[in-house]
Motif scaffolding. Structure first.
Motif, PDB file in Angstrom:
ATOM      1  N   MET A 121      11.039  -6.686   8.560  1.00  0.00           N
ATOM      2  CA  MET A 121      10.798  -6.756   7.119  1.00  0.00           C
ATOM      3  C   MET A 121      10.378  -5.372   6.630  1.00  0.00           C
ATOM      4  N   ARG A 122      11.024  -4.899   5.601  1.00  0.00           N
ATOM      5  CA  ARG A 122      10.670  -3.609   5.011  1.00  0.00           C
ATOM      6  C   ARG A 122       9.329  -3.713   4.302  1.00  0.00           C
ATOM      7  N   LYS A 123       8.505  -2.694   4.509  1.00  0.00           N
ATOM      8  CA  LYS A 123       7.200  -2.616   3.869  1.00  0.00           C
ATOM      9  C   LYS A 123       7.267  -1.524   2.809  1.00  0.00           C
ATOM     10  N   ILE A 124       7.073  -1.925   1.565  1.00  0.00           N
ATOM     11  CA  ILE A 124       7.162  -1.010   0.445  1.00  0.00           C
ATOM     12  C   ILE A 124       5.761  -0.808  -0.121  1.00  0.00           C
ATOM     13  N   ILE A 125       5.334   0.438  -0.204  1.00  0.00           N
ATOM     14  CA  ILE A 125       4.021   0.772  -0.754  1.00  0.00           C
ATOM     15  C   ILE A 125       4.234   1.220  -2.192  1.00  0.00           C
ATOM     16  N   ILE A 126       3.575   0.548  -3.123  1.00  0.00           N
ATOM     17  CA  ILE A 126       3.735   0.898  -4.536  1.00  0.00           C
ATOM     18  C   ILE A 126       2.540   1.703  -5.011  1.00  0.00           C
ATOM     19  N   ASP A 127       2.814   2.645  -5.900  1.00  0.00           N
ATOM     20  CA  ASP A 127       1.717   3.403  -6.488  1.00  0.00           C
ATOM     21  C   ASP A 127       1.432   2.879  -7.885  1.00  0.00           C
ATOM     22  N   HIS A 128       0.457   3.471  -8.543  1.00  0.00           N
ATOM     23  CA  HIS A 128       0.007   2.955  -9.836  1.00  0.00           C
ATOM     24  C   HIS A 128       1.094   2.984 -10.904  1.00  0.00           C
ATOM     25  N   ASN A 129       1.979   3.980 -10.887  1.00  0.00           N
ATOM     26  CA  ASN A 129       2.982   4.015 -11.956  1.00  0.00           C
ATOM     27  C   ASN A 129       3.991   2.875 -11.840  1.00  0.00           C
ATOM     28  N   ILE A 130       4.210   2.387 -10.644  1.00  0.00           N
ATOM     29  CA  ILE A 130       5.104   1.231 -10.471  1.00  0.00           C
ATOM     30  C   ILE A 130       4.423  -0.024 -11.015  1.00  0.00           C
ATOM     31  N   LEU A 131       3.152  -0.201 -10.697  1.00  0.00           N
ATOM     32  CA  LEU A 131       2.436  -1.368 -11.225  1.00  0.00           C
ATOM     33  C   LEU A 131       2.373  -1.316 -12.745  1.00  0.00           C
ATOM     34  N   PHE A 132       2.076  -0.155 -13.304  1.00  0.00           N
ATOM     35  CA  PHE A 132       1.987  -0.032 -14.758  1.00  0.00           C
ATOM     36  C   PHE A 132       3.332  -0.369 -15.398  1.00  0.00           C
ATOM     37  N   ALA A 133       4.426   0.091 -14.799  1.00  0.00           N
ATOM     38  CA  ALA A 133       5.757  -0.214 -15.334  1.00  0.00           C
ATOM     39  C   ALA A 133       6.054  -1.711 -15.260  1.00  0.00           C
ATOM     40  N   ALA A 134       5.505  -2.374 -14.248  1.00  0.00           N
ATOM     41  CA  ALA A 134       5.760  -3.805 -14.060  1.00  0.00           C
ATOM     42  C   ALA A 134       5.061  -4.680 -15.088  1.00  0.00           C
ATOM     43  N   ILE A 135       4.016  -4.158 -15.703  1.00  0.00           N
ATOM     44  CA  ILE A 135       3.259  -4.991 -16.648  1.00  0.00           C
ATOM     45  C   ILE A 135       3.366  -4.487 -18.084  1.00  0.00           C
ATOM     46  N   HIS A 136       4.204  -3.516 -18.304  1.00  0.00           N
ATOM     47  CA  HIS A 136       4.293  -2.810 -19.583  1.00  0.00           C
ATOM     48  C   HIS A 136       5.011  -3.595 -20.692  1.00  0.00           C
ATOM     49  N   THR A 137       6.032  -4.324 -20.332  1.00  0.00           N
ATOM     50  CA  THR A 137       6.837  -5.023 -21.343  1.00  0.00           C
ATOM     51  C   THR A 137       7.185  -6.438 -20.889  1.00  0.00           C
ATOM     52  N   ASP A 141      11.448 -10.729  -7.547  1.00  0.00           N
ATOM     53  CA  ASP A 141      12.662 -11.263  -6.923  1.00  0.00           C
ATOM     54  C   ASP A 141      12.965 -10.665  -5.555  1.00  0.00           C
ATOM     55  N   SER A 142      12.212  -9.686  -5.140  1.00  0.00           N
ATOM     56  CA  SER A 142      12.518  -8.949  -3.919  1.00  0.00           C
ATOM     57  C   SER A 142      12.132  -9.721  -2.654  1.00  0.00           C
ATOM     58  N   PRO A 143      12.929  -9.561  -1.599  1.00  0.00           N
ATOM     59  CA  PRO A 143      12.572 -10.154  -0.313  1.00  0.00           C
ATOM     60  C   PRO A 143      11.606  -9.276   0.488  1.00  0.00           C
ATOM     61  N   PHE A 144      11.318  -8.070   0.002  1.00  0.00           N
ATOM     62  CA  PHE A 144      10.474  -7.127   0.733  1.00  0.00           C
ATOM     63  C   PHE A 144       8.990  -7.450   0.572  1.00  0.00           C
ATOM     64  N   SER A 145       8.204  -6.879   1.462  1.00  0.00           N
ATOM     65  CA  SER A 145       6.745  -7.003   1.375  1.00  0.00           C
ATOM     66  C   SER A 145       6.206  -5.766   0.664  1.00  0.00           C
ATOM     67  N   PHE A 146       5.353  -5.981  -0.325  1.00  0.00           N
ATOM     68  CA  PHE A 146       4.791  -4.892  -1.104  1.00  0.00           C
ATOM     69  C   PHE A 146       3.315  -4.736  -0.787  1.00  0.00           C
ATOM     70  N   TYR A 147       2.897  -3.480  -0.653  1.00  0.00           N
ATOM     71  CA  TYR A 147       1.521  -3.148  -0.306  1.00  0.00           C
ATOM     72  C   TYR A 147       1.019  -2.056  -1.242  1.00  0.00           C
ATOM     73  N   THR A 148      -0.282  -2.012  -1.395  1.00  0.00           N
ATOM     74  CA  THR A 148      -0.922  -0.926  -2.120  1.00  0.00           C
ATOM     75  C   THR A 148      -2.357  -0.842  -1.628  1.00  0.00           C
ATOM     76  N   PRO A 149      -2.932   0.346  -1.671  1.00  0.00           N
ATOM     77  CA  PRO A 149      -4.344   0.445  -1.283  1.00  0.00           C
ATOM     78  C   PRO A 149      -5.235  -0.194  -2.343  1.00  0.00           C
ATOM     79  N   ASN A 150      -6.400  -0.640  -1.938  1.00  0.00           N
ATOM     80  CA  ASN A 150      -7.361  -1.214  -2.890  1.00  0.00           C
ATOM     81  C   ASN A 150      -7.668  -0.242  -4.027  1.00  0.00           C
TER      82      ASN A 150
END
Length: 136
Positions: A1-17, A28-37
């Motif tokens: 399983m691919r592990k994708i680490i997201i940074d703050h700009n990705i999260l901000f884009a996800a909640i923007h509109t 919708d992604s089958p990947f696992s997403f991670y971010t630091p606390n």
């Protein structure tokens, strides 16, 4: 399983509109997403600006955030090895030290970094780091 680490700009884009393609991609992604606390601190710190710049009502922004965080694994930075933190710091120090935790987590999990920070990407590539998630 691919592990994708997201940074703050990705999260901000996800909640923007209401129709965020980034949010749809996360949900919708089958990947696992991670971010630091650390991302929680960034979110809290920029909360007002996020809501002000959003193209949605504040309540909607919080609903979008709730949807997205269900798909993200938050990772305690204390569990990242010092070796990976030092390497990440040296990779980031001349660009933006605030990105150290994201790079360290990417190294720790042997994952891919999802960011839209092109300056950071260019700098990391110059230093031999090329573990990026291609969002297209």
């Amino acid at each position: 399983m691919r592990k994708i680490i997201i940074d703050h700009n990705i999260l901000f884009a996800a909640i923007h509109t209401k129709t965020s393609l980034t949010r749809r991609r996360l949900l919708d992604s089958p990947f696992s997403f991670y971010t630091p606390n650390y991302l929680v601190t960034e979110l809290f710190k920029h909360r007002q600006r996020i809501v002000e710049k959003s193209k949605a009502a504040e309540e909607d922004v919080f609903n979008y955030l709730n949807q997205v965080i269900q798909k993200i694994h938050f990772f305690n930075e204390e569990l990242i090895s010092l070796e990976n933190f030092f390497e990440a710091y040296h990779l980031c120090k001349d660009v933006d030290e605030n990105d150290t935790a994201y790079i360290a987590l990417t190294l720790e999990l042997r994952g891919e970094l999802w960011t839209r920070d092109e300056v950071l990407k260019a700098s990391l590539r110059q230093r031999g780091f090329d573990r990026f998630f291609d969002e297209h």
